[in-house]
Design an enzyme around this catalytic site. Structure first.
Site, mmCIF file in Angstrom:
data_model
loop_
_atom_site.group_PDB
_atom_site.id
_atom_site.type_symbol
_atom_site.label_atom_id
_atom_site.label_comp_id
_atom_site.label_asym_id
_atom_site.label_seq_id
_atom_site.Cartn_x
_atom_site.Cartn_y
_atom_site.Cartn_z
ATOM 1 N N CYS A 2 0.850 -1.176 0.000
ATOM 2 C CA CYS A 2 0.000 0.000 0.000
ATOM 3 C C CYS A 2 0.888 1.229 0.000
ATOM 4 C CB CYS A 2 -0.877 0.017 1.249
ATOM 5 S SG CYS A 2 -1.808 -1.491 1.443
ATOM 6 N N ASN A 101 0.794 0.404 6.115
ATOM 7 C CA ASN A 101 1.281 -0.451 5.030
ATOM 8 C C ASN A 101 2.069 -1.582 5.673
ATOM 9 O OD1 ASN A 101 2.349 -1.595 2.682
ATOM 10 N ND2 ASN A 101 4.067 -0.145 2.640
#
Ligand code: AGP
Length: 605
Positions: A2, A101
């Site tokens: 991400c 992330n």
């Protein structure tokens, strides 16, 4: 997989964060979100789909305002892409918002414990446990709570946090996922990668594993889990904002294909001294090793296959290749006499990192070939060689791959000389051949229009085979992957001699076979394979070296690439295959820079 961004300044954070998310979108693009802090309130907008969806919603939301905030673009691991699973995640009382992330491996265990204590979960994500833990432990001291919360987490995280009690401040923490801090004038940033804020500042601090950051508009404090302040070095990014923009090209992929001559030159030149390839600065005692193990994923692995053949040929040392995602499960025969070479554009690939750890546990030295400066893989390796490709944004690698191949050629030549397998005259000649490659790559790009026409002709094919022998076969693997990942057309790469052992059963009337015929010592062999598929009705698109007349009588279409040293042709012959994949995908209206289901950095197993 991400992308995260955080901003604190004195201007409206909304557009800065949304712009940063667009630039980070190559890291994942199934949902996105933003949270801004306005005094003692955090407002949040998030949605499934690409960042453009989020921009439309955020623009329409008048409550979404403030000079400080966080954003996220997601590649789903835990929980389907949906509005509720999108980040940021907020605590029920609205006190905290976080972006993450990485993967929290013990999320189920933490979730169960919190549920027993009455905490209610909204999403299916692993991330939500972080925000719930923050809320659960919070005693008015955010730094203390952040340290305590992260001490409970197992796995990887780059984390951005907003807390309503600390307006104007963003918090960050990291373990095993990338996070970089940007130092602006009266404004500061954090992000998964510099592309997110390169248009605002080039001055950065690398946050290391186990470090925390408290970031406001005019102050950045880095501290450890004992709250001890850590003095950090600043680093200046050398490339320009244009390197991370399309600069008039329709897609990053096409821009990056076209940048290859310059990227090759930038990678070659610093490693040449007195007209000889020179890696002496690495301080590797190459004579110490009795074998080399090359490991990587995807295209980087295929670059390794080219490198294997060239290193073995020139150095006469045994080279084995293994996909990094499998290496650790095989209990591989690695010891202190093995040089493990890992290859990675992003420097973040989880499987490659795991392979490094496995190799080190077994006592091997690790040499990394990496594009992203300061990345996890660059730091973990004993020796690092950078590919100076500049930022690569398109998910499908092009200049990342060719610069990896170039580094492997150079390493092969240098190691062969050090091992006494070639003399100084040969070293000078091979160096000259390598120095010619950027010009050969430039001339290969002249095939652009011709390749485009061939893509117009063949783009409706349902299945395409790539065949080649020896080094050409290694290139076929990459050419086939390029086509698959961006055009979604089924494709296989075969060592041409293997066709008759089974695959030739799939050759039928009208099947397209791309025959890579550039390794001229094996020309007669591959031509006979071309005749075999033609005899079964295949259409053949052949890639051959300038001056090859024979191929015209055998193939339906021919692309001729400039001649280079036969060992070094891969860096040239892959270019038309990249262009072919690009134009086929374009004809088929695919989202070329962001192919479905993929992300640029694969930070999960
Ligand atoms: C290449 O086009 C792919 N997107 C993929 O195979 C990639 O090469 C692989 O995931 C390895 O990535 P890395 O070089 O960043 O480690």
């Amino acid at each position: 997989m991400c992308g995260i961004i955080g901003f604190s300044g004195s201007t409206d954070a909304k557009n800065i964060i949304l712009d940063g998310l667009k630039r980070l979108e190559y890291r994942g693009y199934d949902s996105a979100g933003i949270a801004l802090q306005n005094g003692n309130v955090i407002n949040m907008v998030k949605t499934s789909g690409k960042v453009d969806n989020l921009v439309a919603m955020a623009d329409a939301d008048t409550k979404l305002a403030g000079n400080c905030g966080i954003g996220h673009t997601r590649w789903a691991t835990h929980g389907v892409p949906s509005d509720v699973n999108a980040h940021p995640h907020m605590s029920a009382d609205g006190k905290f918002a976080i972006v993450h992330n990485g993967i929290i491996e013990n999320h189920a265990e933490i979730k169960n414990k919190l549920i027993q204590k009455g905490v209610k979960f909204l999403s299916e994500t692993d991330t939500e446990v972080i925000v719930q833990l923050l809320d659960y432990y919070y005693d008015g001291d955010i730094k203390k709570t952040l340290v305590k919360t992260t001490s409970m987490l197992e796995g990887s995280y780059a984390l951005g946090v907003l807390c309503v009690d600390n307006p104007g401040t963003i918090y960050a923490a990291k373990v095993s996922s990338p996070l970089i801090i940007g130092i602006g004038a009266g404004e500061n940033y954090f992000a998964s990668d510099i592309t997110a804020f390169i248009s605002h500042t080039k001055n950065v601090i690398d946050l290391e594993d186990g470090e925390f950051a408290e970031i406001s508009a005019d102050k950045i404090t880095i501290f450890d889990h004992n709250f001890k302040e850590i003095k950090k070095e600043e680093r200046k990014i050398t490339w320009d904002v244009a390197a991370a923009e399309k600069s008039g090209y329709e897609h990053f992929m096409l821009k990056e294909i076209m940048e290859q001559p310059a990227a090759l030159k930038a990678t070659i030149e610093p490693r040449i001294k007195d007209n000889k390839v020179n890696f002496d600065e690495l301080n590797i005692d190459i004579k110490k090793y009795d074998r080399i193990l090359m490991t990587a994923c995807g295209s980087a692995y295929y670059a390794g296959c080219v490198g294997r053949d060239v290193i073995e040929k020139l150095c006469r040392i045994h080279v084995h290749t293994e996909v990094a995602s499998e290496l650790r499960y095989r209990d591989p025969m690695i010891d202190e006499k093995t040089l493990v070479i890992v290859i990675s554009q992003s420097g973040e690939t989880a499987d490659t990192i795991a392979a490094i750890k496995e190799a080190k546990n077994k006592g091997a030295d690790v040499m990394a070939i990496v594009n992203v400066v300061g990345s996890a893989i660059a730091k973990l390796a004993d020796f690092t060689i950078y590919t100076w490709a500049g930022p690569e944004i398109a998910v499908a690698t092009t200049k990342g791959y060719t610069t990896q191949v170039i580094v492997l050629y150079m390493f092969a030549v240098w190691a062969a000389y050090k091992l006494g397998r070639i003399d100084e005259k040969q070293l000078l000649e091979l160096t000259k051949d390598i120095k010619r490659l950027p010009e050969r790559a430039q001339r290969t790009l002249d095939l652009n229009t011709k390749v485009k026409k061939l893509a117009d002709k063949y783009h409706e094919k349902q299945s395409i085979f790539f065949i080649g022998r020896y080094l050409d076969y290694a290139v076929c693997l990459e050419g086939s992957l390029k086509l698959k990942e961006i055009s979604y057309i089924h494709s296989e790469a075969y060592a041409a001699g293997e066709l008759k052992h089974g695959t030739i059963a799939l050759i039928e009337e009208g099947r397209l076979v791309v025959a890579v015929c550039c390794y001229e010592p094996l020309l007669d062999k591959i031509i006979s394979n071309v005749q075999q598929v033609k005899a079964r009705g295949a259409q053949v698109l052949a890639l051959a070296v300038e001056g090859n007349k024979k191929i015209f009588t055998e193939a339906d279409d021919v692309l001729l690439v400039p001649k280079a040293n036969e060992l070094f042709m891969a860096a040239v012959e892959i270019i038309p295959l990249q262009l072919f994949a690009y134009y086929v995908a374009k004809n088929n209206k695919c989202d070329i820079d962001k192919p479905k289901n993929l992300a640029k950095s694969v930070t999960v197993e």
